[in-house]
Design a protein around this motif. Structure first.
Motif, PDB file in Angstrom:
ATOM      1  N   LYS A 131      18.690   6.139 -15.627  1.00 32.22           N
ATOM      2  CA  LYS A 131      18.484   5.446 -16.895  1.00 32.22           C
ATOM      3  C   LYS A 131      17.424   4.351 -16.801  1.00 32.22           C
ATOM      4  CE  LYS A 131      23.063   6.396 -18.827  1.00 32.22           C
ATOM      5  NZ  LYS A 131      24.249   5.823 -19.488  1.00 32.22           N
ATOM      6  N   LEU A 132      16.572   4.431 -15.777  1.00 39.42           N
ATOM      7  CA  LEU A 132      15.508   3.443 -15.629  1.00 39.42           C
ATOM      8  C   LEU A 132      14.454   3.656 -16.715  1.00 39.42           C
ATOM      9  CD1 LEU A 132      14.206   1.177 -13.881  1.00 39.42           C
ATOM     10  CD2 LEU A 132      13.026   3.012 -12.643  1.00 39.42           C
ATOM     11  N   PRO A 133      14.193   2.661 -17.558  1.00 45.50           N
ATOM     12  CA  PRO A 133      13.181   2.819 -18.612  1.00 45.50           C
ATOM     13  C   PRO A 133      11.810   3.145 -18.026  1.00 45.50           C
ATOM     14  CG  PRO A 133      14.532   0.876 -19.014  1.00 45.50           C
ATOM     15  CD  PRO A 133      14.875   1.361 -17.635  1.00 45.50           C
ATOM     16  N   LEU A 134      11.100   4.033 -18.707  1.00 40.05           N
ATOM     17  CA  LEU A 134       9.729   4.454 -18.412  1.00 40.05           C
ATOM     18  C   LEU A 134       9.602   5.456 -17.274  1.00 40.05           C
ATOM     19  CD1 LEU A 134       7.791   1.068 -18.794  1.00 40.05           C
ATOM     20  CD2 LEU A 134       8.210   2.812 -20.527  1.00 40.05           C
ATOM     21  N   ALA A 135      10.671   5.700 -16.532  1.00 41.62           N
ATOM     22  CA  ALA A 135      10.583   6.665 -15.431  1.00 41.62           C
ATOM     23  C   ALA A 135      10.431   8.089 -15.969  1.00 41.62           C
ATOM     24  CB  ALA A 135      11.806   6.553 -14.534  1.00 41.62           C
ATOM     25  N   HIS A 136      11.260   8.469 -16.939  1.00 46.34           N
ATOM     26  CA  HIS A 136      11.147   9.806 -17.530  1.00 46.34           C
ATOM     27  C   HIS A 136       9.826   9.953 -18.293  1.00 46.34           C
ATOM     28  CE1 HIS A 136      15.145  11.278 -16.512  1.00 46.34           C
ATOM     29  NE2 HIS A 136      15.627  10.093 -16.843  1.00 46.34           N
ATOM     30  N   GLN A 137       9.357   8.866 -18.891  1.00 45.24           N
ATOM     31  CA  GLN A 137       8.081   8.915 -19.593  1.00 45.24           C
ATOM     32  C   GLN A 137       6.948   9.230 -18.624  1.00 45.24           C
ATOM     33  OE1 GLN A 137       7.158   5.821 -22.511  1.00 45.24           O
ATOM     34  NE2 GLN A 137       5.103   5.657 -21.647  1.00 45.24           N
ATOM     35  N   TYR A 197       7.301  10.189  -6.238  1.00 49.15           N
ATOM     36  CA  TYR A 197       7.869   8.840  -6.358  1.00 49.15           C
ATOM     37  C   TYR A 197       8.579   8.657  -7.702  1.00 49.15           C
ATOM     38  CZ  TYR A 197       6.304   6.620  -2.054  1.00 49.15           C
ATOM     39  OH  TYR A 197       6.170   6.243  -0.740  1.00 49.15           O
ATOM     40  N   ALA A 198       8.064   9.271  -8.755  1.00 48.46           N
ATOM     41  CA  ALA A 198       8.741   9.184 -10.052  1.00 48.46           C
ATOM     42  C   ALA A 198      10.094   9.882 -10.002  1.00 48.46           C
ATOM     43  CB  ALA A 198       7.863   9.798 -11.136  1.00 48.46           C
ATOM     44  N   HIS A 199      10.162  11.024  -9.340  1.00 46.25           N
ATOM     45  CA  HIS A 199      11.445  11.719  -9.174  1.00 46.25           C
ATOM     46  C   HIS A 199      12.412  10.869  -8.353  1.00 46.25           C
ATOM     47  CE1 HIS A 199      11.018  15.586 -11.112  1.00 46.25           C
ATOM     48  NE2 HIS A 199       9.823  15.766 -10.569  1.00 46.25           N
ATOM     49  N   LYS A 200      11.897  10.180  -7.347  1.00 45.97           N
ATOM     50  CA  LYS A 200      12.746   9.305  -6.535  1.00 45.97           C
ATOM     51  C   LYS A 200      13.300   8.164  -7.376  1.00 45.97           C
ATOM     52  CE  LYS A 200      14.452   7.662  -2.639  1.00 45.97           C
ATOM     53  NZ  LYS A 200      15.546   8.352  -1.899  1.00 45.97           N
ATOM     54  N   ALA A 201      12.476   7.617  -8.247  1.00 41.45           N
ATOM     55  CA  ALA A 201      12.924   6.542  -9.126  1.00 41.45           C
ATOM     56  C   ALA A 201      14.050   7.020 -10.037  1.00 41.45           C
ATOM     57  CB  ALA A 201      11.757   6.024  -9.961  1.00 41.45           C
ATOM     58  N   VAL A 202      13.892   8.222 -10.602  1.00 46.68           N
ATOM     59  CA  VAL A 202      14.922   8.782 -11.488  1.00 46.68           C
ATOM     60  C   VAL A 202      16.191   9.092 -10.706  1.00 46.68           C
ATOM     61  CG1 VAL A 202      15.499  10.789 -12.901  1.00 46.68           C
ATOM     62  CG2 VAL A 202      13.293   9.662 -13.183  1.00 46.68           C
ATOM     63  N   ALA A 203      16.053   9.567  -9.457  1.00 45.19           N
ATOM     64  CA  ALA A 203      17.223   9.872  -8.635  1.00 45.19           C
ATOM     65  C   ALA A 203      18.016   8.611  -8.336  1.00 45.19           C
ATOM     66  CB  ALA A 203      16.780  10.545  -7.340  1.00 45.19           C
ATOM     67  N   LEU A 204      17.309   7.502  -8.116  1.00 47.39           N
ATOM     68  CA  LEU A 204      17.987   6.239  -7.822  1.00 47.39           C
ATOM     69  C   LEU A 204      18.596   5.614  -9.069  1.00 47.39           C
ATOM     70  CD1 LEU A 204      15.388   4.680  -5.345  1.00 47.39           C
ATOM     71  CD2 LEU A 204      17.714   5.423  -4.781  1.00 47.39           C
ATOM     72  N   ASP A 205      17.946   5.812 -10.205  1.00 43.37           N
ATOM     73  CA  ASP A 205      18.451   5.229 -11.457  1.00 43.37           C
ATOM     74  C   ASP A 205      18.027   6.126 -12.618  1.00 43.37           C
ATOM     75  OD1 ASP A 205      19.271   3.778 -13.616  1.00 43.37           O
ATOM     76  OD2 ASP A 205      18.137   1.957 -13.123  1.00 43.37           O
ATOM     77  N   LYS A 260       6.840  -6.387  -3.757  1.00 50.30           N
ATOM     78  CA  LYS A 260       6.667  -7.833  -3.598  1.00 50.30           C
ATOM     79  C   LYS A 260       5.903  -8.411  -4.775  1.00 50.30           C
ATOM     80  CE  LYS A 260       4.946 -11.272  -0.307  1.00 50.30           C
ATOM     81  NZ  LYS A 260       4.303 -11.486   1.021  1.00 50.30           N
ATOM     82  N   MET A 261       4.910  -7.683  -5.239  1.00 48.34           N
ATOM     83  CA  MET A 261       4.082  -8.153  -6.355  1.00 48.34           C
ATOM     84  C   MET A 261       4.909  -8.302  -7.627  1.00 48.34           C
ATOM     85  SD  MET A 261       0.382  -6.621  -7.470  1.00 48.34           S
ATOM     86  CE  MET A 261       0.944  -5.244  -8.440  1.00 48.34           C
ATOM     87  N   PHE A 262       5.865  -7.366  -7.841  1.00 50.54           N
ATOM     88  CA  PHE A 262       6.677  -7.396  -9.055  1.00 50.54           C
ATOM     89  C   PHE A 262       8.054  -8.039  -8.847  1.00 50.54           C
ATOM     90  CE2 PHE A 262       3.689  -3.955 -10.138  1.00 50.54           C
ATOM     91  CZ  PHE A 262       3.320  -4.349 -11.409  1.00 50.54           C
ATOM     92  N   ASP A 263       8.279  -8.570  -7.628  1.00 43.75           N
ATOM     93  CA  ASP A 263       9.542  -9.256  -7.329  1.00 43.75           C
ATOM     94  C   ASP A 263      10.763  -8.356  -7.523  1.00 43.75           C
ATOM     95  OD1 ASP A 263       8.390 -11.734  -6.612  1.00 43.75           O
ATOM     96  OD2 ASP A 263       8.230 -12.318  -8.714  1.00 43.75           O
ATOM     97  N   VAL A 264      10.697  -7.152  -6.951  1.00 40.71           N
ATOM     98  CA  VAL A 264      11.852  -6.244  -6.971  1.00 40.71           C
ATOM     99  C   VAL A 264      12.112  -5.790  -5.538  1.00 40.71           C
ATOM    100  CG1 VAL A 264      11.389  -5.437  -9.331  1.00 40.71           C
ATOM    101  CG2 VAL A 264      10.413  -4.199  -7.387  1.00 40.71           C
ATOM    102  N   PRO A 265      13.325  -5.353  -5.218  1.00 37.87           N
ATOM    103  CA  PRO A 265      13.617  -4.868  -3.866  1.00 37.87           C
ATOM    104  C   PRO A 265      12.760  -3.654  -3.510  1.00 37.87           C
ATOM    105  CG  PRO A 265      15.658  -5.327  -5.043  1.00 37.87           C
ATOM    106  CD  PRO A 265      14.550  -5.423  -6.054  1.00 37.87           C
ATOM    107  N   ALA A 266      12.350  -3.583  -2.253  1.00 39.68           N
ATOM    108  CA  ALA A 266      11.431  -2.525  -1.823  1.00 39.68           C
ATOM    109  C   ALA A 266      12.040  -1.133  -1.936  1.00 39.68           C
ATOM    110  CB  ALA A 266      10.982  -2.786  -0.387  1.00 39.68           C
ATOM    111  N   GLU A 267      13.362  -1.021  -1.841  1.00 42.43           N
ATOM    112  CA  GLU A 267      14.015   0.287  -1.903  1.00 42.43           C
ATOM    113  C   GLU A 267      14.600   0.583  -3.278  1.00 42.43           C
ATOM    114  OE1 GLU A 267      13.789   2.406   0.524  1.00 42.43           O
ATOM    115  OE2 GLU A 267      12.745   0.969   1.789  1.00 42.43           O
ATOM    116  N   SER A 268      14.234  -0.219  -4.266  1.00 43.63           N
ATOM    117  CA  SER A 268      14.809  -0.051  -5.603  1.00 43.63           C
ATOM    118  C   SER A 268      14.097   1.049  -6.384  1.00 43.63           C
ATOM    119  CB  SER A 268      14.703  -1.370  -6.382  1.00 43.63           C
ATOM    120  OG  SER A 268      13.336  -1.684  -6.625  1.00 43.63           O
ATOM    121  N   ALA A 269      14.759   1.513  -7.431  1.00 42.15           N
ATOM    122  CA  ALA A 269      14.150   2.507  -8.315  1.00 42.15           C
ATOM    123  C   ALA A 269      12.889   1.948  -8.954  1.00 42.15           C
ATOM    124  CB  ALA A 269      15.153   2.930  -9.387  1.00 42.15           C
TER     125      ALA A 269
END
Length: 359
Positions: A218-224, A208-216, A177-186
């Motif tokens: 190519k999400l920038p900064l997730a692999h970092q 949570y970082a692995h979950k972000a990568v699994a969802l996307d 909500k703070m960053f204005d993105v969907p709650a289930e998004s990467a």
């Protein structure tokens, strides 16, 4: 004289007398204007309270917390039930960072006026800052609008409270909500992972970082972020792999080059590390980290003069950082410049001592 004539004279006389009286009253009003009615005692008290509240707020802005509180407590002694007084006292104690007393008065303010959203928010923040996150959550859930008097964003603190009470799903929703993105998004998983890492919740942050990568993938900064976690745990090969993936997604990421160079320096691949650090500096010459690491790498390669230049550049940007002073002292000693070496090592020691003495 006829009756009609007498009536006419009487009528004219009455009109003339009325006109004279009216003119006399008008003249008197002009000469002696009427004074306004004195204010009602309750109105006088309200005006005095408003002036005292304004004075207390002015003192708080000047950092004179005790003087402001003395003024407000003087008002409390005269009228403990004064409207708005509990709010002002609670806010004053909050600004003084006396959160225990702030809680006492802000609870009174909330009980006296359930619509006092600012008091509710300050109460939640006071609970959090007093180390009571579970009690902070219900208050902060009611009001997530940011008030300037709080000096922090309540939405962020709400997310941190969820983390501290191990309610990670609600923490993710708060940050989404703070960053204005969907709650289930990467992105929501990535943001939460970063906050978790900042709060030293490393294992959950990695999940949570692995979950972000699994969802996307190519999400920038997730692999970092994953690379940083692996680097922290000295899993160098895994860290290098993640930083390389990050650069495939975003080849203009200066930090990723720097972090990858750090990984290579730890396995003594200094030439590769130097090459990557040069890229990081070309992309962003405002960060001291790459210059400090470059100084270490060049020193390891035996290129001490170049190491000195890199460390001097870092110190020009951040003279109060003890690390480059320490490394520069070692480099000067290797060059036989003992006087310069002693000077830099002494500065490094003083800076480290100063940092360690801070609460």
């Amino acid at each position: 004289m006829s009756i009609a004539r007498l009536f006419s004279i009487a009528f004219l006389g009455g009109s003339l007398f009325g006109a004279i009286c009216a003119r006399t009253e008008s003249t008197r009003a002009a000469q002696y204007p009427s004074l306004p009615a004195p204010p009602h005692p309750s109105q006088q008290a309200s005006q005095a309270a408003s002036a005292d509240f304004s004075e207390a707020r002015h003192l708080l802005l000047q950092g004179k917390y005790d003087e402001a509180l003395s003024l407000l407590h003087g008002m409390e002694a005269k009228n403990p039930a004064m409207k708005g007084l509990a709010h002002e006292l609670g806010a004053a104690y909050y600004k003084k960072s006396d959160f225990v007393n702030a809680i006492v008065y802000l609870k009174k303010a909330r009980e006296g006026n359930s619509d006092d959203a600012e008091a509710v928010q300050l109460l939640g923040l006071s609970y959090y800052l007093a180390g009571r996150p579970a009690e902070a959550i219900p208050e902060l859930e009611k009001v997530q609008t940011w008030f300037a008097s709080a000096n922090v964003d309540a939405a962020y603190i709400l997310g941190i409270c969820y983390i501290q009470t191990k309610d990670y799903p609600n923490a993710r929703k708060a940050f989404a909500k703070m960053f204005d993105v969907p709650a289930e998004s990467a992105a929501s998983y990535l943001f939460t992972a970063r906050m978790l890492l900042r709060q030293d919740y490393g294992p959950v942050a990695e999940e949570y970082a692995h979950k972000a990568v699994a969802l996307d993938p190519k999400l920038p900064l997730a692999h970092q972020l994953l690379g940083e976690l692996y680097l922290y745990h000295s899993q160098i090969d895994e860290a290098i792999a993640e930083f390389r993936k990050e650069l495939e997604i975003n080849p203009g990421n200066a930090t990723a080059y720097y972090k990858l160079a750090d990984g290579y320096s730890r396995v003594q691949k200094y030439d590769e590390a130097e090459r990557l650090l040069q890229r990081s500096i070309w992309l962003d010459a405002t960060s001291t980290g790459p210059y400090i690491l470059l100084g270490k790498v060049l020193e390891k390669k035996g290129e001490t003069e170049l190491a000195v230049r890199a460390l001097q550049r870092a110190l020009a940007m951040d003279p109060n950082n003890p690390m480059p002073h320490h490394l520069l002292g070692q480099a000067y000693r290797d060059l036989g410049k003992n006087e310069e070496a002693d000077r830099e090592l002494q500065v490094a020691g003083k800076l480290e001592q100063g940092q360690n003495s801070k609460p």
